[in-house]
Design an enzyme around this catalytic site. Structure first.
Site, PDB file in Angstrom:
ATOM      1  N   ASP A 178       1.148   3.611  -7.991  1.00  0.00           N
ATOM      2  CA  ASP A 178       0.272   3.849  -9.142  1.00  0.00           C
ATOM      3  C   ASP A 178      -0.989   4.645  -8.810  1.00  0.00           C
ATOM      4  O   ASP A 178      -2.015   4.508  -9.462  1.00  0.00           O
ATOM      5  CB  ASP A 178      -0.131   2.493  -9.739  1.00  0.00           C
ATOM      6  CG  ASP A 178      -0.738   1.561  -8.694  1.00  0.00           C
ATOM      7  OD1 ASP A 178      -1.193   2.066  -7.655  1.00  0.00           O
ATOM      8  OD2 ASP A 178      -0.745   0.337  -8.913  1.00  0.00           O
ATOM      9  N   GLU A 211       8.697   1.002  -7.067  1.00  0.00           N
ATOM     10  CA  GLU A 211       7.697  -0.041  -7.408  1.00  0.00           C
ATOM     11  C   GLU A 211       7.253   0.123  -8.865  1.00  0.00           C
ATOM     12  O   GLU A 211       6.075   0.216  -9.184  1.00  0.00           O
ATOM     13  CB  GLU A 211       6.490  -0.011  -6.468  1.00  0.00           C
ATOM     14  CG  GLU A 211       5.671  -1.280  -6.480  1.00  0.00           C
ATOM     15  CD  GLU A 211       4.459  -1.217  -5.558  1.00  0.00           C
ATOM     16  OE1 GLU A 211       3.482  -0.543  -5.887  1.00  0.00           O
ATOM     17  OE2 GLU A 211       4.518  -1.844  -4.478  1.00  0.00           O
ATOM     18  N   HIS A 264     -11.326  -3.124  -0.783  1.00  0.00           N
ATOM     19  CA  HIS A 264     -11.544  -1.691  -0.982  1.00  0.00           C
ATOM     20  C   HIS A 264     -11.543  -1.260  -2.439  1.00  0.00           C
ATOM     21  O   HIS A 264     -11.888  -0.132  -2.749  1.00  0.00           O
ATOM     22  CB  HIS A 264     -10.472  -0.885  -0.230  1.00  0.00           C
ATOM     23  CG  HIS A 264      -9.114  -0.924  -0.866  1.00  0.00           C
ATOM     24  ND1 HIS A 264      -8.297  -2.023  -0.795  1.00  0.00           N
ATOM     25  CD2 HIS A 264      -8.437  -0.004  -1.594  1.00  0.00           C
ATOM     26  CE1 HIS A 264      -7.169  -1.779  -1.436  1.00  0.00           C
ATOM     27  NE2 HIS A 264      -7.225  -0.560  -1.939  1.00  0.00           N
ATOM     28  N   HIS A 293     -12.657  -0.412   5.290  1.00  0.00           N
ATOM     29  CA  HIS A 293     -12.142   0.762   4.578  1.00  0.00           C
ATOM     30  C   HIS A 293     -13.141   1.910   4.724  1.00  0.00           C
ATOM     31  O   HIS A 293     -14.354   1.693   4.636  1.00  0.00           O
ATOM     32  CB  HIS A 293     -11.941   0.410   3.105  1.00  0.00           C
ATOM     33  CG  HIS A 293     -11.059   1.376   2.367  1.00  0.00           C
ATOM     34  ND1 HIS A 293     -11.554   2.528   1.817  1.00  0.00           N
ATOM     35  CD2 HIS A 293      -9.733   1.365   2.113  1.00  0.00           C
ATOM     36  CE1 HIS A 293     -10.551   3.188   1.240  1.00  0.00           C
ATOM     37  NE2 HIS A 293      -9.439   2.506   1.401  1.00  0.00           N
TER      38      HIS A 293
HETATM   39  N1  UDP Z   1      -2.913  -1.653   6.172  1.00  0.00           N
HETATM   40  C1  UDP Z   1      -2.946  -0.999   7.397  1.00  0.00           C
HETATM   41  N2  UDP Z   1      -4.133  -0.981   8.091  1.00  0.00           N
HETATM   42  C2  UDP Z   1      -5.271  -1.576   7.638  1.00  0.00           C
HETATM   43  C3  UDP Z   1      -5.233  -2.217   6.378  1.00  0.00           C
HETATM   44  C4  UDP Z   1      -4.032  -2.232   5.662  1.00  0.00           C
HETATM   45  O1  UDP Z   1      -1.942  -0.457   7.851  1.00  0.00           O
HETATM   46  O2  UDP Z   1      -6.299  -1.520   8.325  1.00  0.00           O
HETATM   47  C5  UDP Z   1      -1.649  -1.636   5.404  1.00  0.00           C
HETATM   48  C6  UDP Z   1      -1.200  -2.954   4.826  1.00  0.00           C
HETATM   49  O3  UDP Z   1      -0.389  -3.668   5.738  1.00  0.00           O
HETATM   50  C7  UDP Z   1      -0.429  -2.546   3.594  1.00  0.00           C
HETATM   51  C8  UDP Z   1      -1.155  -1.294   3.152  1.00  0.00           C
HETATM   52  O4  UDP Z   1      -1.874  -0.816   4.281  1.00  0.00           O
HETATM   53  O5  UDP Z   1       0.894  -2.196   3.908  1.00  0.00           O
HETATM   54  C9  UDP Z   1      -2.078  -1.617   2.007  1.00  0.00           C
HETATM   55  O6  UDP Z   1      -2.894  -0.545   1.748  1.00  0.00           O
HETATM   56  P1  UDP Z   1      -4.209  -0.651   0.853  1.00  0.00           P
HETATM   57  O7  UDP Z   1      -4.747  -2.037   0.914  1.00  0.00           O
HETATM   58  O8  UDP Z   1      -5.090   0.475   1.281  1.00  0.00           O
HETATM   59  O9  UDP Z   1      -3.685  -0.271  -0.601  1.00  0.00           O
HETATM   60  P2  UDP Z   1      -3.074  -1.102  -1.806  1.00  0.00           P
HETATM   61  O10 UDP Z   1      -1.882  -1.838  -1.296  1.00  0.00           O
HETATM   62  O11 UDP Z   1      -4.155  -2.017  -2.334  1.00  0.00           O
HETATM   63  O12 UDP Z   1      -2.696  -0.075  -2.813  1.00  0.00           O
END
Ligand code: UDP
Length: 388
Positions: free
Chosen positions: A89, A111, A205, A235
């Site tokens: 998204d 997704e 974040h 972040h």
């Molecule tokens: N993740 C990572 N390193 C980090 C923090 C998160 O590889 O320092 C991974 C986490 O395991 C997950 C993904 O990044 O697979 C989530 O990304 P983020 O939280 O940025 O985005 P969202 O899922 O909220 O869209």
């Protein structure tokens, strides 16, 4: 053709790319550039890199979408892929979807169907609803996501596949267990964090958690440092890293880390007692490894983890956050219930299901077109090849 630009898209599309390659296909990954460093690093964790990078880094979602649509539509027109695949998204997701449809390509959404049923989070809820109106194939991770699509009148092409993020997690977990050298490298950033007290991992974040809300969350973390090692991969967004570092740098029992490579982040989750997060992907990963999860949001589109008892929607009030975290850190029945592993988002194998559905509907000639286009742009300068 897969179009993606952020870290979670990289993690969740990597299993599709690996599986397509294992089947002898030549998937083309076009990076938008939205999160250049974190995207590249997440892909590298799977031994992958983008085939082409549009290099569009911009501060606001409207600028990302505005600058990307035409450039991506040109790529789609030139290559005429059998399918354009977008995930999730983000602004890159919406831009990729618009570009695919303007260029007359078929669109698949990985997704699909996640909804809070409110306008929040913005713009993500808007993005995913718009993409649902454009896609011909909708890969819903869960039955609830498929039901949400049906409720919006999305007819046909909806398949419940599980979430490919769980494929990525299980793959990395297995690699960490099997490959001692990888495990050593992955845990490198964690060396020096004391083991005597439980580890509390926190990731924050989201846009709606910035400003005064973030200050409150950070004060909750400072308070919890009285009973746990607080580990925060910070972040890089200045609106997050500035206040987090200003409030927590140098605090006893607080460990501020850079954004971690995916292997390191999985290793960290596996060793933590509790995660506090506003991340979508982490909400999905935590139940699968029995990591109790407090969701730092007022609403979530991922209710399955709440229903399985692994996650709690704790909200954004620091007093409530501290109380809920303490109840889990204290152990006992609360912690035991949340730490029982469950697979509400699928149990691996989503990528294979998705790819089989895509390939069943793919034209034979598109693979040749993509290959010859790939070869022709390989001889042009990297960004000018795709940018107007
Ligand atoms: N993740 C990572 N390193 C980090 C923090 C998160 O590889 O320092 C991974 C986490 O395991 C997950 C993904 O990044 O697979 C989530 O990304 P983020 O939280 O940025 O985005 P969202 O899922 O909220 O869209």
């Amino acid at each position: 053709m897969l179009i993606a630009g952020t870290r979670p898209e990289a993690v969740k599309l990597a299993p599709l790319i690996l599986d397509l390659r294992a089947r002898g296909q030549r998937p083309l990954l076009v990076a938008t550039g939205q999160h250049r460093d974190m995207f590249d690093e997440a892909l590298a964790g799977f031994g992958l890199q983008a085939d082409h990078d549009l290099g569009v880094m911009a501060a606001s979602p409207d600028e990302v979408v505005g600058r990307l649509v035409q450039a991506l539509a040109d790529v789609v027109r030139e290559t005429r892929p059998a399918w354009v695949v977008v995930q999730g998204d983000t602004s890159s997701t919406l831009a990729g979807a618009l570009a695919a449809r303007y260029a007359g390509a078929r669109l698949a959404h990985v997704e699909a169907g996640l909804r809070t049923g409110t306008h929040d989070p913005h713009p993500e809820e808007m993005h995913r609803k718009l993409v649902a109106q454009m896609a011909q194939l909708h890969f819903a991770p869960t039955a609830a996501a498929a039901a949400a699509l049906a409720a919006e009148g999305v007819q046909g092409g909806v398949h419940i596949t599980g979430n490919s993020g769980i494929d990525a997690l299980l793959l990395m977990q297995a690699r960490l267990a099997d490959d001692a050298a990888l495990a050593r490298t992955a845990t490198g950033p964690l060396v020096g964090i004391p083991r005597g007290r439980p580890w509390l991992l926190a990731t924050i974040h989201r846009r709606e958690n910035q400003g005064a809300v973030l200050d409150g969350m950070v004060s909750a973390l400072a308070e919890l440092a009285g009973e746990a090692e607080i580990i925060v991969p910070v972040h890089p967004s200045p609106a997050v890293s500035g206040p987090v570092r200003a409030a927590l740098a140098g605090c006893a029992h607080v460990h501020l880390l850079p954004p971690l490579p995916y292997a390191s982040f999985v290793a960290l989750m596996l060793q933590s007692a509790l995660v506090l997060t506003d991340s979508g992907g982490v909400q999905e990963e935590a139940p699968a490894i029995g990591l109790p999860c407090l969701v730092l949001r007022d609403v979530t589109e991922r209710r399955e983890g709440l229903d399985s008892g692994n996650a709690l929607l704790v909200g954004r009030d620091p007093v409530a956050i501290v109380a809920a975290a303490r109840a889990i850190l204290a152990g006992g029945a609360v912690r035991a219930a949340m730490a029982a592993p469950a697979m509400p988002y699928g149990s691996g194998g989503a990528a294979q299901v998705i790819n089989s559905l895509l390939l069943r509907r793919a034209g034979a000639s598109s693979a040749q077109r993509l290959e010859s286009w790939s070869q022709s742009v390989a001889h042009r300068p990297r960004s000018r090849a795709l940018q107007r």
